[in-house]
Every structure is written in C-alpha cells, then in structure tokens.
Design an enzyme around this catalytic site. Structure first.
Site, PDB file in Angstrom:
ATOM      1  N   ASN A  94       0.837  -1.192   0.000  1.00  0.00           N
ATOM      2  CA  ASN A  94       0.000   0.000   0.000  1.00  0.00           C
ATOM      3  C   ASN A  94       0.882   1.256   0.000  1.00  0.00           C
ATOM      4  O   ASN A  94       2.112   1.176  -0.017  1.00  0.00           O
ATOM      5  CB  ASN A  94      -0.943  -0.041   1.209  1.00  0.00           C
ATOM      6  CG  ASN A  94      -2.314   0.518   0.894  1.00  0.00           C
ATOM      7  OD1 ASN A  94      -2.424   1.592   0.316  1.00  0.00           O
ATOM      8  ND2 ASN A  94      -3.353  -0.206   1.278  1.00  0.00           N
ATOM      9  N   HIS A 124      24.096   2.807  11.215  1.00  0.00           N
ATOM     10  CA  HIS A 124      25.258   3.675  11.435  1.00  0.00           C
ATOM     11  C   HIS A 124      25.941   3.279  12.739  1.00  0.00           C
ATOM     12  O   HIS A 124      25.290   2.771  13.660  1.00  0.00           O
ATOM     13  CB  HIS A 124      24.825   5.141  11.507  1.00  0.00           C
ATOM     14  CG  HIS A 124      24.088   5.616  10.302  1.00  0.00           C
ATOM     15  ND1 HIS A 124      24.729   6.071   9.173  1.00  0.00           N
ATOM     16  CD2 HIS A 124      22.755   5.678  10.033  1.00  0.00           C
ATOM     17  CE1 HIS A 124      23.824   6.407   8.262  1.00  0.00           C
ATOM     18  NE2 HIS A 124      22.617   6.177   8.765  1.00  0.00           N
ATOM     19  N   ALA A 169       0.237  -3.765  13.420  1.00  0.00           N
ATOM     20  CA  ALA A 169       0.462  -2.359  13.063  1.00  0.00           C
ATOM     21  C   ALA A 169       1.333  -1.664  14.106  1.00  0.00           C
ATOM     22  O   ALA A 169       1.208  -1.889  15.305  1.00  0.00           O
ATOM     23  CB  ALA A 169      -0.873  -1.636  12.936  1.00  0.00           C
ATOM     24  N   ARG A 175      14.288  -8.197  15.753  1.00  0.00           N
ATOM     25  CA  ARG A 175      14.859  -9.555  15.801  1.00  0.00           C
ATOM     26  C   ARG A 175      14.022 -10.477  14.927  1.00  0.00           C
ATOM     27  O   ARG A 175      12.906 -10.134  14.527  1.00  0.00           O
ATOM     28  CB  ARG A 175      14.895 -10.062  17.239  1.00  0.00           C
ATOM     29  CG  ARG A 175      13.540 -10.139  17.891  1.00  0.00           C
ATOM     30  CD  ARG A 175      13.632 -10.744  19.286  1.00  0.00           C
ATOM     31  NE  ARG A 175      14.282  -9.834  20.215  1.00  0.00           N
ATOM     32  CZ  ARG A 175      13.620  -9.002  21.005  1.00  0.00           C
ATOM     33  NH1 ARG A 175      12.291  -8.962  20.959  1.00  0.00           N
ATOM     34  NH2 ARG A 175      14.260  -8.208  21.827  1.00  0.00           N
ATOM     35  N   ARG A 192       1.640 -15.143  19.747  1.00  0.00           N
ATOM     36  CA  ARG A 192       1.087 -16.502  19.747  1.00  0.00           C
ATOM     37  C   ARG A 192       1.323 -17.111  18.375  1.00  0.00           C
ATOM     38  O   ARG A 192       1.603 -16.402  17.405  1.00  0.00           O
ATOM     39  CB  ARG A 192      -0.415 -16.482  20.060  1.00  0.00           C
ATOM     40  CG  ARG A 192      -1.273 -15.724  19.037  1.00  0.00           C
ATOM     41  CD  ARG A 192      -2.737 -15.823  19.385  1.00  0.00           C
ATOM     42  NE  ARG A 192      -3.597 -15.119  18.456  1.00  0.00           N
ATOM     43  CZ  ARG A 192      -4.042 -15.626  17.307  1.00  0.00           C
ATOM     44  NH1 ARG A 192      -3.685 -16.861  16.940  1.00  0.00           N
ATOM     45  NH2 ARG A 192      -4.833 -14.920  16.514  1.00  0.00           N
TER      46      ARG A 192
END
Length: 210
Positions: A94, A124, A169, A175, A192
């Site tokens: 989107n 950086h 969202a 990680r 979950r």
C-alpha cells in the site's frame, strides 16, 4: 588487496564493502550515482497515473533486482538502489512503502504490506566519530511467503521473518520472527502461533467464515 575472514579477496570499492557487510562510505561517488538513478525511476513511478498498470510494471522491472508475477506497489514508493530488492509473486504494498536496500531485501510470494511501512537494511555506528565521518553498514532483510504487515511497521537491519506470519500495526521488528506467528510491539515479539482456529475464522473466534 589481502584476504577477508573465510576466504575471498578484500573488498576494494565501497559498493563491495557495502555488499560484504563491512563499514563503507555511503557518500562514495559510485553509490551516490546509483542512488540518484534509482530515485529518478521512483520519481517517474510515483508520477504515473494510478490506472497505468503496464507502465508501473515496466518501471518496477527496470528498477528492482527481481520481480515476480502480478506485482502491485501503490505510490509513493521510495528505495535506495532497487537492484538489491527481490519481490515474489502477488506482492502487494500500500501507499508509503520505503525500502533502504543497501543490503539485499527479499520478499516471498503473497506478501501484503499496509501503508507507511519501512524496511531498513542500513545502520550507522553507535560511535559518533565514525558516524559523523560518514561510515555506514548494511544487513539483509528476508521475508518469507504469506506474510502480512500492518500499517506503520518498521523492519530493521538483519531481520528474517518466517513464512505465514502477521506483524501487527506499528511494530518495530528488531529480531527474527519464526514462521506461523502473530507478532507485534516495540520491540516486536511473538504473541502466539497461528492456529487451526485462525484458518477457520475471519476477524476472530467469534466470526466464522461462511
């Protein structure tokens, strides 16, 4: 030129240093020109009429390293180089996708990306002296098949997201996320596994698919 750990020649250009995962100078002329070329194509892409599907597909194939079948990226879209991006079949993004592809960014098939998401391979040094001197590094990002990213997700350098995941969202993914997971948060963590019940319902356990 010497040898690097694990064998192979020492990187001699900033592009080679970038691709090898070493610190490199992002202001290097070759890299700067490559970014300029990519952003010119992004500009042209973002200026196309929304109905010009053929024009969009042609520019994506010119810009990106590898493009699967039936891609759809809604403008505006920006990237650094383009050539380091691979998207699989039925890729949908989107509005407002940003990909900093200093290292490879690879998406599998049937990846859905909501508005205002970013995939950032660039980083950086924490040390201010080297950071101010223009040094940068890059780590690849890999996304498996059948992954859905909610609005505003930011994926950071070096992350791998397994197949069949949902990333909530606003998440900041720092990680790796294992396959078949619902994950969210800042930093993003697994909430979950995706279950049989999820495959039989729509928005939740109270809504069954007819």
């Amino acid at each position: 030129a010497g040898e690097i750990a694990g064998g192979g020649p020492e990187p001699v250009t900033e592009r080679e240093r970038m691709r090898s995962g070493r610190l490199y100078q992002a202001g290097d002329r070759e890299l700067s020109l490559a970014r300029d070329r990519a952003k010119e194509v992004c500009y042209d892409y973002n200026a196309l009429r929304p109905s010009d599907r053929a024009g969009q597909a042609a520019l994506l194939r010119r810009l990106l390293g590898k493009v699967g079948r039936n891609p759809c990226i809604l403008a505006p879209f920006w990237c650094d180089y383009g050539e380091n991006i691979t998207i699989g079949d039925a890729f949908f993004a989107n509005h407002g996708l940003t990909i900093l592809d200093c290292a490879p960014v690879t998406f599998g098939d049937h990846v859905f990306i909501a508005p205002d998401c970013g995939f950032h391979t660039a980083g950086h040094p924490v040390d201010a002296a080297r950071r101010n001197a223009g040094w940068e590094y890059a780590r690849p990002i890999t996304v498996g098949d059948d992954v859905w990213f909610g609005a505003g997700v930011q994926v950071l350098p070096g992350v791998t997201i397994g197949c069949d995941c949902v990333i909530g969202a606003g998440s900041v993914v720092t990680r790796d996320i294992p396959p078949h997971s619902v994950a969210a948060g800042n930093p993003c963590r697994v909430l979950r596994p995706i279950t049989k019940e999820d495959r039989e319902t729509c928005f939740g356990p109270e809504t069954t698919l007819e």
